[in-house]
Design a protein around this motif. Structure first.
Motif, short mmCIF file in Angstrom:
data_model
loop_
_atom_site.label_atom_id
_atom_site.label_comp_id
_atom_site.label_asym_id
_atom_site.label_seq_id
_atom_site.Cartn_x
_atom_site.Cartn_y
_atom_site.Cartn_z
N ARG A 1 0.85 -1.20 0.00
CA ARG A 1 0.00 0.00 0.00
C ARG A 1 0.87 1.23 0.00
O ARG A 1 1.79 1.35 0.79
CB ARG A 1 -0.83 0.03 1.28
CG ARG A 1 -2.13 -0.68 1.23
CD ARG A 1 -3.02 -0.18 2.35
NE ARG A 1 -2.34 -0.11 3.63
CZ ARG A 1 -2.48 -1.00 4.61
NH1 ARG A 1 -3.28 -2.03 4.44
NH2 ARG A 1 -1.85 -0.87 5.74
N GLY A 2 0.56 2.17 -0.87
CA GLY A 2 1.34 3.40 -0.89
C GLY A 2 2.61 3.25 -1.68
O GLY A 2 3.22 4.21 -2.10
N ILE B 1 7.12 8.98 0.89
CA ILE B 1 8.24 8.61 0.02
C ILE B 1 9.33 7.92 0.84
O ILE B 1 9.88 6.89 0.46
CB ILE B 1 8.83 9.87 -0.68
CG1 ILE B 1 7.79 10.49 -1.61
CG2 ILE B 1 10.08 9.51 -1.47
CD1 ILE B 1 8.21 11.81 -2.21
N ARG B 2 9.61 8.47 2.05
CA ARG B 2 10.68 7.92 2.88
C ARG B 2 10.32 6.53 3.41
O ARG B 2 11.20 5.71 3.66
CB ARG B 2 10.99 8.87 4.04
CG ARG B 2 11.39 10.26 3.56
CD ARG B 2 12.79 10.62 3.89
NE ARG B 2 13.04 10.63 5.32
CZ ARG B 2 14.22 10.33 5.87
NH1 ARG B 2 15.23 10.01 5.10
NH2 ARG B 2 14.37 10.36 7.17
N ALA C 1 13.64 13.63 -0.96
CA ALA C 1 12.20 13.41 -0.91
C ALA C 1 11.44 14.72 -1.03
O ALA C 1 10.40 14.81 -1.67
CB ALA C 1 11.83 12.68 0.38
N ARG C 2 11.98 15.76 -0.40
CA ARG C 2 11.34 17.06 -0.47
C ARG C 2 11.37 17.59 -1.91
O ARG C 2 10.38 18.13 -2.41
CB ARG C 2 12.04 18.04 0.47
CG ARG C 2 11.31 19.35 0.62
CD ARG C 2 12.06 20.29 1.55
NE ARG C 2 11.77 21.67 1.18
CZ ARG C 2 10.72 22.34 1.63
NH1 ARG C 2 9.87 21.77 2.44
NH2 ARG C 2 10.49 23.59 1.24
N GLU C 3 12.51 17.43 -2.56
CA GLU C 3 12.60 17.84 -3.97
C GLU C 3 11.54 17.12 -4.79
O GLU C 3 10.86 17.71 -5.63
CB GLU C 3 13.99 17.50 -4.55
CG GLU C 3 15.12 18.39 -4.03
CD GLU C 3 14.85 19.85 -4.31
OE1 GLU C 3 14.39 20.16 -5.42
OE2 GLU C 3 15.09 20.70 -3.41
N ARG C 4 11.42 15.83 -4.53
CA ARG C 4 10.45 15.01 -5.28
C ARG C 4 9.02 15.49 -4.99
O ARG C 4 8.20 15.58 -5.90
CB ARG C 4 10.61 13.54 -4.89
CG ARG C 4 9.51 12.63 -5.42
CD ARG C 4 10.05 11.50 -6.27
NE ARG C 4 8.97 10.62 -6.73
CZ ARG C 4 8.33 10.77 -7.88
NH1 ARG C 4 8.67 11.73 -8.70
NH2 ARG C 4 7.37 9.95 -8.23
N ALA C 5 8.75 15.81 -3.72
CA ALA C 5 7.42 16.29 -3.35
C ALA C 5 7.08 17.57 -4.10
O ALA C 5 5.98 17.73 -4.64
CB ALA C 5 7.34 16.52 -1.84
N ALA D 1 -0.94 13.61 -5.94
CA ALA D 1 0.52 13.70 -5.91
C ALA D 1 1.08 12.67 -4.93
O ALA D 1 2.05 11.98 -5.21
CB ALA D 1 0.96 15.10 -5.49
N MET D 2 0.42 12.54 -3.79
CA MET D 2 0.87 11.60 -2.77
C MET D 2 0.73 10.16 -3.28
O MET D 2 1.63 9.34 -3.10
CB MET D 2 0.03 11.81 -1.52
CG MET D 2 0.67 11.27 -0.28
SD MET D 2 -0.52 11.34 1.03
CE MET D 2 -0.06 12.72 1.88
#
Lengths: 332, 328
Positions: free
Chosen positions: A85-86, A114-115, A125-129, A163-164
């Motif tokens: 899941r996810g 993501i992490r 991960a922040r860049e990807r977000a 997005a998530m």
């Protein structure tokens, strides 16, 4: 990609067994959009949630088989399920306000997911977000990433949820009534976005909805559910243009149309059966105007090619009924 | 007021004042911004718009459940705005409401028979026996079993509850029924039953409907004429058939183009016009035409001048500097 066989979900209640899903089987191919349509209480959402191990209730019994990429996922442990899941399966829920926690920024929530599934660093991960928020059409993602869910409108929140869901490059997206809470112009934006994302990510989609119109826009194949059972399964065009099950006739005829005006809507007499009290035979029998003696026996899904239905009517009978209807001017 | 107009609203404005984000600040949200319309006897006027466009506020202003900020409402030849509650009472009987949520609009502690009888008791329209007889009659009319009138709302399904709400609205023989999203909480097969029932009742009792909904298909189905609302204003109004076939306002055109349709015929579908962004905050209205920030055909004039709501063709009103589909 996803193969569901004879899924049954029942809840033990004081009034007896509540059979929410009763023998559901379907396949989802790679890059396919499958629509599951049904009215409230038809078991469409429960089916999806129980497949993903999201139905946690000591009174629930789930049986059958759910294979994702050949691997049985029904009955996986919580830990194993969490990695699916996810990760490979992304989810989009109806109400974006409850799918997001109000106490963290949207960026925090996407990074967290993501992490949990990759070994990216916080910064990556922040860049990807930020990249994802831009992709789903949120203006100025660099600053919006630090905003809280309540600072977004309904449509924008649903974009955040998408997005998530996409954050770990899922192979399958499950969307439960993704646009029901939205206005029609926002709905159009979100459906458009989902199709675009599906194209660029190459994922399959299962979309659950009560709206035949949404199905017609999105889905390649459709499962029509009634009282926890599949009434009809087939390619979208076939089901919408040449529906075979009397319930589907009613469902399609009851929709008031934007493109034409019918004097009278087709109605299905009575109300949906209680899932506590589904008849042994055809579940739709009590409301069906074409009921026959044999309908006391439960019909199995059958049909020519890939368009299946669970109804005892013969092809000749259906043809006769449908032509009588079109002469009478009723839509079917 | 000519005889065939039952209700006329002129330049209705309704604004709500709330505390602003900063201490001591006040913000004024204009929910309805200068709406004028007529409801003709025996017709169904549909009002359609997205959430927050002010359609429910407009309905409440028209039946005087909310005091208007400015403007006048005339009903049956009498001016309603400015009347006291007592003066309003005889008119109230003539205008009844059907609400969206059949769960919230029925008192859970009263039997459904009492719920339908109460308006008659309050207005003292007969003896208890006569009222009881009328309640049974109303139950039969809306397709409910008169034997169930001692039950409570929770014992009924959503569709049945909406029938109870409709029976209540008819109990005083109103001339106008204002239905605010009466079917949006119902499943499509039940929705069809209730819409058919409302059509039958309109014919039997010669009712006039003001029908408010967000579902464009439902509104087309029930309405003779349709008004489209955006950010507190009616931007287009006309005969349902013509408005849906040849919309004049770019907002109407875009709205109709994005409704998911069943492509069950070979007819080509409308070209989709996706409008970007969200509906602006009603306390911070754009200048000029309220739709200009999202409008695909907006020009400089739209940013500065508010378009007047004019009758461009017989019976077709629109507020736009660049109306569409005019040549056809």
């Amino acid at each position: 990609m996803l193969s569901v066989r004879d899924l049954r979900v029942s809840f033990a209640t004081r009034q007896g067994a509540l059979r929410a899903v009763d023998g559901l089987s379907f396949d989802v191919g790679s890059k396919e959009v499958l629509g599951i349509v049904g009215e409230s209480g038809s078991g469409k959402s429960v089916a999806m949630y129980s497949m993903l191990g999201l139905v946690r209730d000591s009174n629930v019994t789930i049986s059958g088989s759910v294979k994702f990429e050949g691997r049985e996922i029904l009955g996986l442990s919580d830990r194993e399920m969490q990695s699916v899941r996810g990760g490979d399966i992304g989810m989009i829920f109806q109400d974006p306000m409850t799918a997001l926690t109000p106490v963290y920024t949207v960026g925090w929530q996407i990074v967290e997911q993501i992490r949990a599934h990759t070994d990216m660093t916080k910064q990556q991960a922040r860049e990807r977000a930020i990249g994802l928020l831009g992709e789903v059409g949120i203006p100025d993602p660099k600053s919006r990433v630090d905003h809280y869910p309540h600072e977004f409108s309904g449509g924008m929140r649903q974009r955040v949820v998408i997005a998530m869901a996409l954050s770990c490059n899922p192979k399958l997206l499950i969307a439960d009534e993704p646009t029901t809470a939205l206005d029609v112009t926002t709905q159009a934006q979100i459906l458009d976005l989902m199709l675009k994302m599906q194209e660029s990510y190459g994922s399959s989609i299962v979309i659950i909805t009560h709206d035949m119109g949404v199905i017609a826009e999105m889905a390649h194949r459709v499962v029509v559910m009634y009282a926890g059972r599949p009434a009809e399964i087939g390619p979208e065009v076939d089901v919408v243009r040449y529906p075979r099950h009397p319930y589907t006739w009613g469902l399609l005829g009851a929709v008031p149309r934007v493109d034409s005006k019918n004097r009278r809507l087709v109605t299905i007499p009575g109300t949906s059966v209680s899932p506590l009290d589904v008849p042994e035979g055809c579940a739709f029998g009590p409301r069906c105007e074409h009921r026959m003696e044999i309908c006391d026996e439960r019909p199995v899904l059958h049909g020519p090619g890939d368009h299946l239905d669970a109804c005892w009517l013969s092809d000749a009978q259906r043809l006769a009924i449908r032509s009588a209807r079109s002469v009478a001017g009723g839509a079917s | 007021m000519s005889d065939d107009v039952l209700l006329r609203a002129t330049d209705i404005v309704k604004s709500f004042t709330s505390r602003g984000k900063k201490l001591g600040a006040r913000s004024v949200a204009t929910a309805v911004n200068g709406v004028s319309l007529e409801v003709r006897r025996g017709e169904t006027l549909g009002i359609v718009g997205e959430s927050g466009c002010g359609k429910s506020t407009l309905a409440r202003c028209l039946v005087q459940l909310l005091p208007v900020t400015s403007g006048t409402v005339e009903f049956n030849g009498a001016t309603l705005t400015g009347l006291s509650r007592r003066q309003m009472r005889p008119h109230r009987r003539e205008m009844q409401l059907v609400f969206q949520d059949p769960y919230a609009s029925l008192n859970p502690r009263r039997t459904v028979g009492d719920i339908v009888a109460d308006p008659m008791r309050i207005n003292k329209v007969g003896t208890e026996a006569e009222i009881g007889e009328r309640v049974r009659e109303l139950f039969a009319t809306v397709g409910l079993d008169p034997a169930s009138l001692r039950r409570y709302p929770h014992e009924f399904s959503g569709g049945q509850r909406q029938r109870i709400g409709i029976a209540r609205s008819l109990s005083l023989n109103p001339s106008l029924v204002v239905a605010d999203e009466p079917v949006s909480a119902l499943d499509v097969s039940v929705q069809a039953q209730v819409l058919n029932l409302m059509a039958d009742l309109q014919e039997t009792f010669k009712l006039t409907y003001l029908f408010i909904a967000h579902d464009l298909g439902v509104v087309r189905h029930v309405s003779d004429r349709v008004g489209v609302m955006y950010l507190g204003e009616i931007v287009e109004l006309g005969e349902a058939e013509v408005l849906y076939e040849k919309p004049l306002h770019p907002y109407t055109e875009a709205l109709l183009s994005v409704v998911p349709e069943l492509n069950d015929t070979d007819a080509p579908r409308r070209e989709r016009i996706l409008i970007s962004g969200d509906v602006p905050d009603p306390s911070d209205r754009p200048t000029g035409c309220a739709f200009h920030p999202r409008c695909p055909v907006a020009t400089a004039v739209c940013r500065t001048d508010k378009p007047a709501f004019v009758e461009l063709r017989t019976g077709r009103f629109v507020a736009c500097h660049h109306p569409r589909n005019l040549d056809a």
